[in-house]
Design an enzyme around this catalytic site. Structure first.
Site: not given
Ligand SMILES: CC/C=C\C/C=C\C/C=C\C=C\CC(=O)SCCNC(=O)CCNC(=O)[C@H](O)C(C)(C)COP(=O)(O)OP(=O)(O)OC[C@H]1O[C@@H](n2cnc3c(N)ncnc32)[C@H](O)[C@@H]1OP(=O)(O)O
Length: 188
Positions: A108, A153, A177-178
């Site tokens: 997400l 997500g 991991n959320e």
């Molecule tokens: C309603 C639910 C129904 C059922 C329930 C069942 C289960 C629950 C299900 C889902 C729940 C979901 C909750 C979520 O998804 S919360 C989001 C969690 N995500 C993360 O923690 C991921 C975080 N990101 C990373 O780990 C890494 O970025 C990576 C591994 C994806 C990529 O690594 P890279 O080294 O290649 O790139 P980065 O330099 O880290 O990132 C580049 C760029 O992207 C931005 N970014 C990364 N992740 C996100 C994100 N999730 N949202 C917005 N932006 C993101 C990061 O900030 C960098 O931006 P800048 O270049 O610094 O501007």
């Protein structure tokens, strides 16, 4: 490459995977723009959809830079794309994969939950629910071709598909991991 090899292997069983990687099969590119307009969404600029009508297999390439974070707009585009394919009787299967290097989906979009209004967050979470319910209940054979990291997500999205194939790369992680972010997904 490992992913593609695995896909080709599975292909022998179902015949559904034959065109994940190449453009030499005369694919038809479909656009979910029309339905997007009905849904008051912008055009599907974050999705490249390749649909081969001769095999009935569509490949949805997520191309929402930098990491295919699932924003309200992107979630809506995904739902519309699936809906549109389901309405097409010639479509039997859908492969979901990423055009972004190293990442399937970062889950997400965290910015959708940071300093946004309660109303916006409500709309956002409804779109989350709609996305995974739509994939989970789809009549299409759905396959997540996970060619990069897929936390939270992104993992949810993959789990709602019928099949998952992940690239064999120790740098790619997948899982829910959320809670590490202090986030508890709401009830539906
Ligand atoms: C309603 C639910 C129904 C059922 C329930 C069942 C289960 C629950 C299900 C889902 C729940 C979901 C909750 C979520 O998804 S919360 C989001 C969690 N995500 C993360 O923690 C991921 C975080 N990101 C990373 O780990 C890494 O970025 C990576 C591994 C994806 C990529 O690594 P890279 O080294 O290649 O790139 P980065 O330099 O880290 O990132 C580049 C760029 O992207 C931005 N970014 C990364 N992740 C996100 C994100 N999730 N949202 C917005 N932006 C993101 C990061 O900030 C960098 O931006 P800048 O270049 O610094 O501007």
């Amino acid at each position: 490459m490992a992913l593609r090899a695995a896909l080709r292997k599975s292909c022998a069983l179902t015949g559904l995977f034959c065109q994940l990687s190449s453009s030499r099969h005369g694919r038809v590119c479909a656009s979910p723009v029309l339905v997007a307009q009905q849904r008051n969404s912008s055009t599907a600029q974050n999705i490249k959809l390749d649909f081969d009508q001769s095999t009935g297999v569509a490949v949805m390439h997520m191309q929402c830079p930098p990491v295919n974070a699932l924003s309200l707009e992107f979630l809506t585009e995904i739902c519309i794309t699936v809906e549109k394919l389901e309405m097409d009787k010639s479509c039997r299967g859908l492969i979901i994969t990423s055009s972004q290097p190293k990442v399937f989906s970062a889950g997400l979009d965290l910015l959708e939950m940071y300093e946004t209004s309660t109303e916006h967050r409500g709309e956002f979470w409804r779109a989350v629910q709609e996305m995974w319910l739509k994939l989970y209940s789809s009549k299409l054979v759905t396959i997540a071709a996970i060619n990069g990291s897929s936390p939270a997500g992104g993992c949810l999205m993959a789990m709602t598909c019928d099949y998952r194939i992940m690239a064999d790369n120790p740098r790619y992680g997948i899982g829910l991991n959320e809670t590490q972010l202090g986030m508890v997904a709401p009830f539906w």
